[in-house]
Design an enzyme around this catalytic site. Structure first.
Site, PDB file in Angstrom:
ATOM      1  N   ILE A  89      12.719  40.743  -0.080  1.00  0.00           N
ATOM      2  CA  ILE A  89      13.275  42.077  -0.329  1.00  0.00           C
ATOM      3  C   ILE A  89      12.392  43.118   0.375  1.00  0.00           C
ATOM      4  O   ILE A  89      11.194  43.194   0.124  1.00  0.00           O
ATOM      5  CB  ILE A  89      13.339  42.372  -1.853  1.00  0.00           C
ATOM      6  CG1 ILE A  89      14.193  41.315  -2.559  1.00  0.00           C
ATOM      7  CG2 ILE A  89      13.879  43.772  -2.109  1.00  0.00           C
ATOM      8  CD1 ILE A  89      15.615  41.209  -2.077  1.00  0.00           C
ATOM      9  N   HIS A 105      13.547  31.732 -10.308  1.00  0.00           N
ATOM     10  CA  HIS A 105      12.886  30.681  -9.520  1.00  0.00           C
ATOM     11  C   HIS A 105      12.966  29.372 -10.296  1.00  0.00           C
ATOM     12  O   HIS A 105      12.733  29.354 -11.502  1.00  0.00           O
ATOM     13  CB  HIS A 105      11.432  31.062  -9.251  1.00  0.00           C
ATOM     14  CG  HIS A 105      10.750  30.111  -8.322  1.00  0.00           C
ATOM     15  ND1 HIS A 105      11.013  30.094  -6.970  1.00  0.00           N
ATOM     16  CD2 HIS A 105       9.852  29.120  -8.549  1.00  0.00           C
ATOM     17  CE1 HIS A 105      10.288  29.131  -6.401  1.00  0.00           C
ATOM     18  NE2 HIS A 105       9.580  28.533  -7.341  1.00  0.00           N
TER      19      HIS A 105
END
Length: 194
Positions: A89, A105
């Protein structure tokens, strides 16, 4: 006030679909947009089936601040959820959405995170290391892969006989159970503070 959510995904989009279905009939939340960085990602097909707009942003265009922010502004996005999104990002997005971009994750961070650690690569590394547990980590995004503050973790046991595919299945089950309601709790918390 309705919170508009964008989901970023790079692959099949099973988590994106699960999240969209979870929020379908919930008042105050709207999955407005699914963004992908892969033109052939199956998540685009899922978005069509779910009647959610989707957008493809190439890796080259990803760092084009104006293009990405213009797209998100068009849909009045309040919150971004990464669900199997593989690009980092950029700072301009982190600055525009402070504390409003989260990722999931497929391992218990800080272990087995970082650049290149995604999907089956994570599960293979976990099994090869002889771990007795794995799980999911939902965390805020920052300028580093998988290093943002942890919001929530859930664990699953790994048996000595488990293959990486067995671990993947257990981790996916945790994702489907916990990711949508963690998003909802975060958004309710944001609403109560605004």
């Amino acid at each position: 006030m309705v919170k508009n959510i964008a989901i970023f995904a790079s692959g099949s989009g099973t988590n994106a679909e699960n999240i969209a279905n979870y929020f379908r009939n919930k008042l105050g939340f709207s999955i407005k947009l699914i963004v992908t960085n892969k033109s052939d990602a199956f998540v685009i097909e899922r978005a069509k089936r779910l009647n959610i707009d989707s957008a493809y942003i190439s890796k080259q265009d990803w760092n084009n601040q104006e293009q990405v922010i213009t797209l998100l502004d068009k849909y009045q996005i309040d919150f971004i959820v990464l669900a199997g999104f593989l690009l980092k990002i950029p700072k301009h997005l982190l600055d525009k959405y402070p504390g409003r971009i989260i990722n999931i994750h497929p391992a218990l961070l800080p272990k087995y995170g970082g650049k290149g650690m995604y999907g089956d690569k994570v599960h293979q590394a976990v099994v090869e290391a002889g771990e007795v547990e794995s799980g999911i980590t939902i965390h805020y995004c920052n300028e580093h892969y998988d290093e943002g503050n942890i919001i929530f973790q859930a664990k699953c046991q790994i048996l000595p006989t488990d293959s990486y595919k067995d671990v993947a299945k257990k981790v996916h089950e945790l994702e489907y159970i916990h990711f949508p309601n963690t998003i909802e709790k975060l958004l309710l918390d944001i609403n109560s503070k605004s």
